[in-house]
Design an enzyme around this catalytic site. Structure first.
Site, PDB file in Angstrom:
ATOM      1  N   HIS A 107       5.284 -24.122   8.022  1.00 31.50           N
ATOM      2  CA  HIS A 107       6.926 -24.231   7.533  1.00 31.50           C
ATOM      3  C   HIS A 107       6.981 -24.728   7.988  1.00 31.50           C
ATOM      4  CE1 HIS A 107       6.975 -22.402  11.224  1.00 31.50           C
ATOM      5  NE2 HIS A 107       7.822 -22.375  11.369  1.00 31.50           N
ATOM      6  N   LYS A 137      10.816 -28.072   6.711  1.00 28.73           N
ATOM      7  CA  LYS A 137      12.232 -28.517   7.597  1.00 28.73           C
ATOM      8  C   LYS A 137      12.673 -29.274   6.805  1.00 28.73           C
ATOM      9  CE  LYS A 137      10.480 -26.391  11.962  1.00 28.73           C
ATOM     10  NZ  LYS A 137      11.392 -24.637  12.901  1.00 28.73           N
ATOM     11  N   LYS A 141      -0.249 -19.621   6.968  1.00 35.71           N
ATOM     12  CA  LYS A 141      -1.238 -20.145   8.063  1.00 35.71           C
ATOM     13  C   LYS A 141      -1.597 -18.879   8.715  1.00 35.71           C
ATOM     14  CE  LYS A 141      -0.161 -20.408  12.195  1.00 35.71           C
ATOM     15  NZ  LYS A 141       0.602 -20.121  13.655  1.00 35.71           N
ATOM     16  N   HIS A 150       1.270 -27.323  13.124  1.00 32.65           N
ATOM     17  CA  HIS A 150       2.507 -28.136  13.159  1.00 32.65           C
ATOM     18  C   HIS A 150       2.325 -28.846  13.582  1.00 32.65           C
ATOM     19  CE1 HIS A 150       3.529 -24.462  11.576  1.00 32.65           C
ATOM     20  NE2 HIS A 150       3.634 -23.566  12.529  1.00 32.65           N
ATOM     21  N   ASP A 173      -3.029 -21.877  16.856  1.00 35.18           N
ATOM     22  CA  ASP A 173      -1.182 -20.819  16.131  1.00 35.18           C
ATOM     23  C   ASP A 173      -0.244 -22.275  16.344  1.00 35.18           C
ATOM     24  OD1 ASP A 173       0.265 -19.499  15.568  1.00 35.18           O
ATOM     25  OD2 ASP A 173       1.841 -20.062  17.685  1.00 35.18           O
ATOM     26  N   ARG A 178       0.422  -1.208   0.081  1.00 33.62           N
ATOM     27  CA  ARG A 178      -0.260   0.160  -0.294  1.00 33.62           C
ATOM     28  C   ARG A 178       0.504   1.600  -0.220  1.00 33.62           C
ATOM     29  NH1 ARG A 178      -3.633  -2.623   4.463  1.00 33.62           N
ATOM     30  NH2 ARG A 178      -5.110  -2.644   3.467  1.00 33.62           N
ATOM     31  N   LYS A 193      13.867 -24.265  23.961  1.00 34.04           N
ATOM     32  CA  LYS A 193      13.811 -24.368  23.159  1.00 34.04           C
ATOM     33  C   LYS A 193      13.439 -25.967  22.012  1.00 34.04           C
ATOM     34  CE  LYS A 193      12.625 -23.422  18.565  1.00 34.04           C
ATOM     35  NZ  LYS A 193      11.116 -22.940  17.694  1.00 34.04           N
ATOM     36  N   GLU A 198       9.170 -23.860  23.032  1.00 39.36           N
ATOM     37  CA  GLU A 198       9.564 -22.503  22.072  1.00 39.36           C
ATOM     38  C   GLU A 198      10.138 -21.438  23.769  1.00 39.36           C
ATOM     39  OE1 GLU A 198       8.097 -19.797  19.440  1.00 39.36           O
ATOM     40  OE2 GLU A 198       6.289 -20.672  19.761  1.00 39.36           O
TER      41      GLU A 198
HETATM   42  C1  BG6 Z   1       4.483 -19.828  14.125  1.00 42.72           C
HETATM   43  C2  BG6 Z   1       3.521 -19.370  15.203  1.00 42.72           C
HETATM   44  O1  BG6 Z   1       3.698 -21.164  12.974  1.00 42.72           O
HETATM   45  O2  BG6 Z   1       5.798 -20.903  14.983  1.00 42.72           O
HETATM   46  C3  BG6 Z   1       4.714 -19.110  16.190  1.00 42.72           C
HETATM   47  O3  BG6 Z   1       2.965 -18.962  14.446  1.00 42.72           O
HETATM   48  C4  BG6 Z   1       6.235 -20.218  16.525  1.00 42.72           C
HETATM   49  O4  BG6 Z   1       3.756 -19.077  17.115  1.00 42.72           O
HETATM   50  C5  BG6 Z   1       6.362 -20.692  14.971  1.00 42.72           C
HETATM   51  O5  BG6 Z   1       6.406 -19.621  17.603  1.00 42.72           O
HETATM   52  C6  BG6 Z   1       7.238 -21.495  15.213  1.00 42.72           C
HETATM   53  O6  BG6 Z   1       8.130 -22.176  14.369  1.00 42.72           O
HETATM   54  P1  BG6 Z   1       9.471 -22.469  14.299  1.00 42.72           P
HETATM   55  O7  BG6 Z   1      10.576 -23.146  13.438  1.00 42.72           O
HETATM   56  O8  BG6 Z   1      10.745 -21.790  15.436  1.00 42.72           O
HETATM   57  O9  BG6 Z   1       9.183 -24.090  15.619  1.00 42.72           O
END
Ligand code: BG6
Length: 497
Positions: free
Chosen positions: A216, A220, A186, A278, A273, A79, A383, A254
């Site tokens: 995503h 991986k 997503k 995932h 989320d 925009r 993590k 995380e």
């Molecule tokens: C995203 C979520 O799809 O995946 C996030 O919206 C999350 O909240 C993230 O932090 C985690 O991805 P990764 O690759 O860091 O495990």
């Protein structure tokens, strides 16, 4: 001296031949199966975070590694009023800040980078865009092939898809058009109803094979490896079932908090989320049957069968199947971090869950009675993304008189992030005169003996989209199955709100 060198060489060679037998495959050859056809990549939302942090770096890296087609153009739409030269400068600065810039190569890449202002709700904007794309085709031989990457807030998905279609840009193989694909991130809806509605809008102008729904996690390497590990080895598959597996633990924790995403996360929470997408994909890859061929539709058929087999939650006894939580204030790696309710833009009385642990069962022959424990949460101490297969204990404890009953069962852990490794734990005799066991592990590190280039998740997604390969993208039937599975939980959580 000569001897030592030759001994060292022999040792090195022995190591190499044991670990990675030479099958004549150059690691670089595995990067992309083939060169994709010339195309224009149109990024809707070019001034946003995703474009700067992920898409442009991924495209530039692909360019450096020869992963882009011979002829390509990139058009960023947003925009904000901006000249192409300013857009290029902005992207260059971002790459430089991320230490990803190769100045000499950038100049050539940047010449294919353009910016076009767009009013997402105005049809004329799209006719203007269609005209610009046709001009670029003429000048660069991109043959009318288009990828529309929707890097925008979900509220705009429907409108933008429809506008692209109305401007004739979703039509394929008509005059001036080659193929046309649309990529959506997503969330695919916020519940079953909205997911169906979004899909209906996408299908107004795009066919299913033109729609690429990104997860995503699927891009991986270590996630893709789950299928290779299971189905390219004769060893594990025969014991990958209820007879030998006690339970399975899928974890994605995380240390990060909600960051600046409260506006989205408050309505989404951890179930939408992380679980709807995932976690469900990790479950499907772990539990699915082998397809007859490694092809996108066949692999996705098998995943959908897993989702169909999910046993509905017994709402009456939900407390036995689900734990929800929200992070409080604390410290991570010695740094104080605020509670979720104290994060910017979060309602101070919010009951949005940031943590969930659930027990699910699959009602099918292979997995009957085997619980899958799935856990995900923000602001946890580590993590860690991994899939652990906990095998049953040995059927008979013959060492009972010296060791007692307890012999730890084998465990196979597929580390996805940050530890990219597969670990198998087993028992061995502890050296010494007494009969003692000790638990040891066999470890495979994913990058072991590999020095070639690797693809970041977004690079993989973009390559597959250019090649029209949907293997790593969600299909709508799976999306709907997962939403209907989670609906009861979401409704219950909403009622509590
Ligand atoms: C995203 C979520 O799809 O995946 C996030 O919206 C999350 O909240 C993230 O932090 C985690 O991805 P990764 O690759 O860091 O495990």
């Amino acid at each position: 001296m000569k001897n030592t060198t030759s001994k060292q060489n022999t040792e090195r060679m022995a190591l190499a031949s044991v670990s990675t037998p030479d099958l004549g495959i150059d690691s670089g050859e595995c990067l992309a199966p083939q060169q994709s056809e010339p195309c224009i990549i149109v990024i809707m939302g070019a001034t946003g975070d995703l474009t700067v942090r992920k898409l442009i770096p991924a495209l530039f890296n692909l360019y450096l590694n020869g992963g882009l087609p011979e002829s390509f153009q990139i058009v960023g739409c947003g925009r904000t009023e901006m000249a192409s030269v300013d857009f290029r400068n902005k992207m260059e600065a971002a790459l430089k800040a991320a230490d990803m810039l190769e100045p000499a190569k950038w100049q050539v890449f940047a010449a294919a980078l353009h910016y076009q202002i767009i009013d997402y709700e105005n049809p004329e904007s799209y006719t203007g865009l269609a005209e610009s794309l046709r001009n670029l085709d003429r000048e660069n031989n991109t043959r009318g092939n288009r990828i529309f990457y929707i890097a925008l807030p979900p509220t705009l998905y429907k409108t933008v898809a429809q506008m692209i279609g109305r401007a004739g840009m979703s039509a394929e193989m008509t005059e001036g058009n080659g193929w046309s694909r649309i990529v959506v991130e997503k969330p695919f809806g916020t519940n079953l109803e909205t997911a169906v509605d979004l899909d209906r809008s996408l299908h107004e102008y795009f066919k299913e094979r033109q729609i690429f729904r990104i997860d995503h996690y699927l891009a991986k390497e270590t996630v893709q490896n789950v299928l290779m590990f299971r189905f390219a080895n004769a060893l594990f598959e025969p014991i990958w079932n209820r007879r030998y597996v006690d339970h399975i633990v899928i974890t994605a924790t995380e240390t990060l908090g909600v960051e600046h995403r409260a506006g989205y996360y408050e309505h989404s929470g951890v179930l939408r989320d992380m679980f709807q997408n995932h976690m469900m994909q990790l479950l499907a890859l772990t539990a699915m049957e082998p397809p007859s061929r490694f092809e996108d539709e066949l692999v996705r058929d098998e995943k959908t069968k897993v989702f169909r087999a999910l046993r509905p939650f017994p709402v009456k006894y939900l407390q036995d199947y689900l734990v929800l939580g929200q992070y409080a204030a604390g410290s991570i790696n010695g740094t104080a971090v605020p509670a979720y309710r104290d994060e910017p833009d979060v309602d101070p009385n919010s009951i949005t869950p940031t943590f969930a642990m659930m027990k699910v069962y699959l009602d099918n022959w292979r997995w009957q009675g085997v619980p899958f424990y799935m856990t995900s949460g923000k602001r946890l101490n580590k993590k860690r993304t991994e899939i652990a297969i906990q095998f049953k204990t040995v059927p008979y404890a013959m060492f009972r008189h010296v060791l007692g009953e307890r012999i730890l069962a084998n465990r196979l852990t597929m580390g996805i992030h940050p530890e990219e490794k597969i670990t198998l734990s087993f028992q061995t005799k502890n050296p010494g005169a007494r009969v003692c066991l000790r638990t040891v592990t066999m470890d495979f590190h994913y990058d072991q003996n590999y020095t070639g280039p690797t693809l970041d998740a977004y690079e993989k997604v973009l390559i597959d989209c250019m090649l029209g390969d949907q293997m790593l993208f969600w299909r709508q039937d799976s999306v709907e199955r997962c939403w209907s599975f989670l609906t009861k939980l979401l409704e219950k959580n909403n009622r509590q709100e």
